[in-house]
Design a protein around this motif. Structure first.
Motif, PDB file in Angstrom:
ATOM      1  N   ASP A   1       0.746  -1.241  -0.165  1.00 58.10           N
ATOM      2  CA  ASP A   1       0.069   0.100  -0.041  1.00 58.10           C
ATOM      3  C   ASP A   1       0.698   1.303  -0.010  1.00 58.10           C
ATOM      4  O   ASP A   1       0.590   2.281  -0.680  1.00 58.10           O
ATOM      5  CB  ASP A   1      -0.838   0.003   1.274  1.00 58.10           C
ATOM      6  CG  ASP A   1      -1.999  -0.981   1.418  1.00 58.10           C
ATOM      7  OD1 ASP A   1      -2.317  -1.674   0.087  1.00 58.10           O
ATOM      8  OD2 ASP A   1      -2.607  -1.403   2.223  1.00 58.10           O
ATOM      9  N   GLU A   2       1.928   1.154   0.861  1.00 59.28           N
ATOM     10  CA  GLU A   2       2.862   2.389   0.941  1.00 59.28           C
ATOM     11  C   GLU A   2       3.925   2.526  -0.166  1.00 59.28           C
ATOM     12  O   GLU A   2       4.388   3.599  -0.019  1.00 59.28           O
ATOM     13  CB  GLU A   2       3.387   2.686   2.349  1.00 59.28           C
ATOM     14  CG  GLU A   2       2.462   2.488   3.192  1.00 59.28           C
ATOM     15  CD  GLU A   2       1.522   3.731   3.256  1.00 59.28           C
ATOM     16  OE1 GLU A   2       2.191   4.729   3.277  1.00 59.28           O
ATOM     17  OE2 GLU A   2       0.142   3.674   3.687  1.00 59.28           O
ATOM     18  N   ALA A   3       4.131   1.603  -1.058  1.00 55.30           N
ATOM     19  CA  ALA A   3       4.983   1.769  -1.979  1.00 55.30           C
ATOM     20  C   ALA A   3       4.775   2.797  -2.875  1.00 55.30           C
ATOM     21  O   ALA A   3       3.725   2.645  -3.556  1.00 55.30           O
ATOM     22  CB  ALA A   3       5.278   0.295  -2.748  1.00 55.30           C
ATOM     23  N   ALA A   4       5.822   3.843  -2.977  1.00 66.82           N
ATOM     24  CA  ALA A   4       5.420   4.785  -3.876  1.00 66.82           C
ATOM     25  C   ALA A   4       6.804   5.106  -4.603  1.00 66.82           C
ATOM     26  O   ALA A   4       7.994   5.236  -3.781  1.00 66.82           O
ATOM     27  CB  ALA A   4       4.741   5.939  -3.215  1.00 66.82           C
ATOM     28  N   ASN A   5       7.067   5.878  -5.599  1.00 62.80           N
ATOM     29  CA  ASN A   5       8.175   6.373  -6.149  1.00 62.80           C
ATOM     30  C   ASN A   5       8.227   7.723  -5.927  1.00 62.80           C
ATOM     31  O   ASN A   5       7.605   8.488  -6.916  1.00 62.80           O
ATOM     32  CB  ASN A   5       8.412   5.901  -7.630  1.00 62.80           C
ATOM     33  CG  ASN A   5       9.741   6.299  -8.288  1.00 62.80           C
ATOM     34  OD1 ASN A   5      10.565   6.590  -7.549  1.00 62.80           O
ATOM     35  ND2 ASN A   5       9.889   6.003  -9.532  1.00 62.80           N
ATOM     36  N   PHE A   6       8.839   8.133  -4.795  1.00 61.48           N
ATOM     37  CA  PHE A   6       8.840   9.638  -4.634  1.00 61.48           C
ATOM     38  C   PHE A   6       9.937  10.457  -5.297  1.00 61.48           C
ATOM     39  O   PHE A   6      11.029   9.930  -5.753  1.00 61.48           O
ATOM     40  CB  PHE A   6       9.302   9.940  -2.998  1.00 61.48           C
ATOM     41  CG  PHE A   6       8.133   9.256  -2.008  1.00 61.48           C
ATOM     42  CD1 PHE A   6       6.992  10.213  -1.804  1.00 61.48           C
ATOM     43  CD2 PHE A   6       8.196   8.381  -1.337  1.00 61.48           C
ATOM     44  CE1 PHE A   6       5.984   9.369  -0.957  1.00 61.48           C
ATOM     45  CE2 PHE A   6       7.530   7.620  -0.299  1.00 61.48           C
ATOM     46  CZ  PHE A   6       6.157   8.187  -0.156  1.00 61.48           C
ATOM     47  N   PRO A   7       9.496  11.472  -5.858  1.00 63.45           N
ATOM     48  CA  PRO A   7      10.259  12.269  -6.807  1.00 63.45           C
ATOM     49  C   PRO A   7      11.453  12.797  -5.709  1.00 63.45           C
ATOM     50  O   PRO A   7      12.734  13.025  -6.361  1.00 63.45           O
ATOM     51  CB  PRO A   7       9.630  13.280  -7.487  1.00 63.45           C
ATOM     52  CG  PRO A   7       8.200  13.346  -6.489  1.00 63.45           C
ATOM     53  CD  PRO A   7       8.269  12.180  -5.660  1.00 63.45           C
ATOM     54  N   ASP A   8      11.348  12.963  -4.648  1.00 67.77           N
ATOM     55  CA  ASP A   8      12.304  13.613  -3.798  1.00 67.77           C
ATOM     56  C   ASP A   8      13.243  12.525  -3.304  1.00 67.77           C
ATOM     57  O   ASP A   8      12.490  11.490  -2.631  1.00 67.77           O
ATOM     58  CB  ASP A   8      11.698  14.431  -2.503  1.00 67.77           C
ATOM     59  CG  ASP A   8      12.779  14.974  -1.674  1.00 67.77           C
ATOM     60  OD1 ASP A   8      13.839  15.388  -2.000  1.00 67.77           O
ATOM     61  OD2 ASP A   8      12.323  15.136  -0.390  1.00 67.77           O
ATOM     62  N   PRO A   9      14.693  12.475  -3.379  1.00 66.60           N
ATOM     63  CA  PRO A   9      15.341  11.586  -3.093  1.00 66.60           C
ATOM     64  C   PRO A   9      15.417  11.266  -1.430  1.00 66.60           C
ATOM     65  O   PRO A   9      15.574  10.134  -0.883  1.00 66.60           O
ATOM     66  CB  PRO A   9      16.699  11.860  -3.328  1.00 66.60           C
ATOM     67  CG  PRO A   9      16.620  13.053  -4.474  1.00 66.60           C
ATOM     68  CD  PRO A   9      15.277  13.659  -4.413  1.00 66.60           C
ATOM     69  N   ALA A  10      15.044  12.325  -0.701  1.00 64.34           N
ATOM     70  CA  ALA A  10      15.212  12.257   0.707  1.00 64.34           C
ATOM     71  C   ALA A  10      13.816  11.367   1.220  1.00 64.34           C
ATOM     72  O   ALA A  10      13.900  10.514   2.056  1.00 64.34           O
ATOM     73  CB  ALA A  10      15.204  13.499   1.329  1.00 64.34           C
ATOM     74  N   ASP A  11      12.816  11.772   0.442  1.00 61.15           N
ATOM     75  CA  ASP A  11      11.544  10.750   0.860  1.00 61.15           C
ATOM     76  C   ASP A  11      11.632   9.554   0.503  1.00 61.15           C
ATOM     77  O   ASP A  11      11.359   8.497   1.426  1.00 61.15           O
ATOM     78  CB  ASP A  11      10.242  11.496   0.202  1.00 61.15           C
ATOM     79  CG  ASP A  11      10.238  12.813   0.578  1.00 61.15           C
ATOM     80  OD1 ASP A  11      10.252  13.301   1.784  1.00 61.15           O
ATOM     81  OD2 ASP A  11       9.266  13.513  -0.271  1.00 61.15           O
ATOM     82  N   ARG A  12      12.242   9.197  -0.676  1.00 63.09           N
ATOM     83  CA  ARG A  12      12.755   7.696  -1.114  1.00 63.09           C
ATOM     84  C   ARG A  12      13.470   7.087   0.052  1.00 63.09           C
ATOM     85  O   ARG A  12      13.243   5.884   0.269  1.00 63.09           O
ATOM     86  CB  ARG A  12      13.186   8.049  -2.682  1.00 63.09           C
ATOM     87  CG  ARG A  12      12.681   6.517  -3.458  1.00 63.09           C
ATOM     88  CD  ARG A  12      13.095   6.881  -4.758  1.00 63.09           C
ATOM     89  NE  ARG A  12      13.139   8.223  -5.306  1.00 63.09           N
ATOM     90  CZ  ARG A  12      14.230   8.613  -5.923  1.00 63.09           C
ATOM     91  NH1 ARG A  12      15.043   8.243  -6.665  1.00 63.09           N
ATOM     92  NH2 ARG A  12      14.124   9.959  -6.372  1.00 63.09           N
ATOM     93  N   ALA A  13      14.520   7.714   0.302  1.00 60.38           N
ATOM     94  CA  ALA A  13      15.420   7.169   1.167  1.00 60.38           C
ATOM     95  C   ALA A  13      14.600   6.775   2.533  1.00 60.38           C
ATOM     96  O   ALA A  13      15.087   5.964   3.328  1.00 60.38           O
ATOM     97  CB  ALA A  13      16.584   8.206   1.357  1.00 60.38           C
ATOM     98  N   SER A  14      13.748   7.714   3.120  1.00 64.42           N
ATOM     99  CA  SER A  14      13.141   7.575   4.299  1.00 64.42           C
ATOM    100  C   SER A  14      12.346   6.259   4.108  1.00 64.42           C
ATOM    101  O   SER A  14      12.279   5.362   5.068  1.00 64.42           O
ATOM    102  CB  SER A  14      12.223   8.964   4.577  1.00 64.42           C
ATOM    103  OG  SER A  14      12.952   9.864   4.847  1.00 64.42           O
ATOM    104  N   GLN A  15      11.681   6.013   3.113  1.00 67.56           N
ATOM    105  CA  GLN A  15      10.597   5.230   2.642  1.00 67.56           C
ATOM    106  C   GLN A  15      11.676   3.874   2.817  1.00 67.56           C
ATOM    107  O   GLN A  15      11.130   2.682   3.364  1.00 67.56           O
ATOM    108  CB  GLN A  15       9.910   5.233   1.498  1.00 67.56           C
ATOM    109  CG  GLN A  15       8.933   4.002   1.051  1.00 67.56           C
ATOM    110  CD  GLN A  15       8.265   4.105   0.202  1.00 67.56           C
ATOM    111  OE1 GLN A  15       8.603   4.378  -1.041  1.00 67.56           O
ATOM    112  NE2 GLN A  15       6.901   4.007   0.130  1.00 67.56           N
TER     113      GLN A  15
END
Length: 147
Positions: free
Chosen positions: A60-74
């Protein structure tokens, strides 16, 4: 947090009543083994449900965040969850081994010295395979070797 409070919370979470042996009851007789089988099966079920929740959460939470910091946090969050699930997977194997010991009527005895582990210790850690004295000695030896 005091040990007694933790113990009460654990009992509430796992939903079992502490075992009170009947007068003259044999250690690890059928009623006592049934008590620990119930505890272990409930614990295993809870762990397996947590695995299912993790899988659902990650889908459900898997997303491809454009922001590298958000992606790294996930990614870090998912890595922590997966590490916890791996520990739980190992614990499930240990629970299965313990359930087999109960079935073989070999549960509740120290693997090192052969004495009774004790009901209270087994309720605190149902997968314990050493009495408190042998476990303490093993931990002391481990600390000495680790230095």
């Amino acid at each position: 947090m005091p040990t007694q409070v933790k113990q009460q919370q654990n009992q509430t979470i796992s939903g079992f009543e502490p075992y009170v042996p009947a007068k003259g009851e044999e250690y690890m007789g059928a009623p006592m083994r049934a008590h620990f089988t119930k505890i272990l099966n409930k614990w295993k079920l809870d762990l397996m449900q947590e695995v299912d929740r993790t899988v659902d959460h990650m889908k459900d939470e898997a997303a491809n965040f454009p922001d590298p910091a958000d992606r790294a946090s996930q990614e870090e969050e998912f890595a922590l969850e997966l590490r916890a699930r791996d520990r739980e997977r190992k614990l499930i194997k240990k629970i299965d081994k313990t359930l087999q010991l109960i079935e073989d009527e070999e549960y509740g005895w120290c693997e090192s010295c052969g004495i009774e582990i004790g009901v209270k210790r087994l309720e605190a850690r149902p997968t314990a395979d050493l009495c408190i004295d042998c476990k303490t000695l093993a931990e002391i030896k481990e600390k000495q070797v680790g230095k």
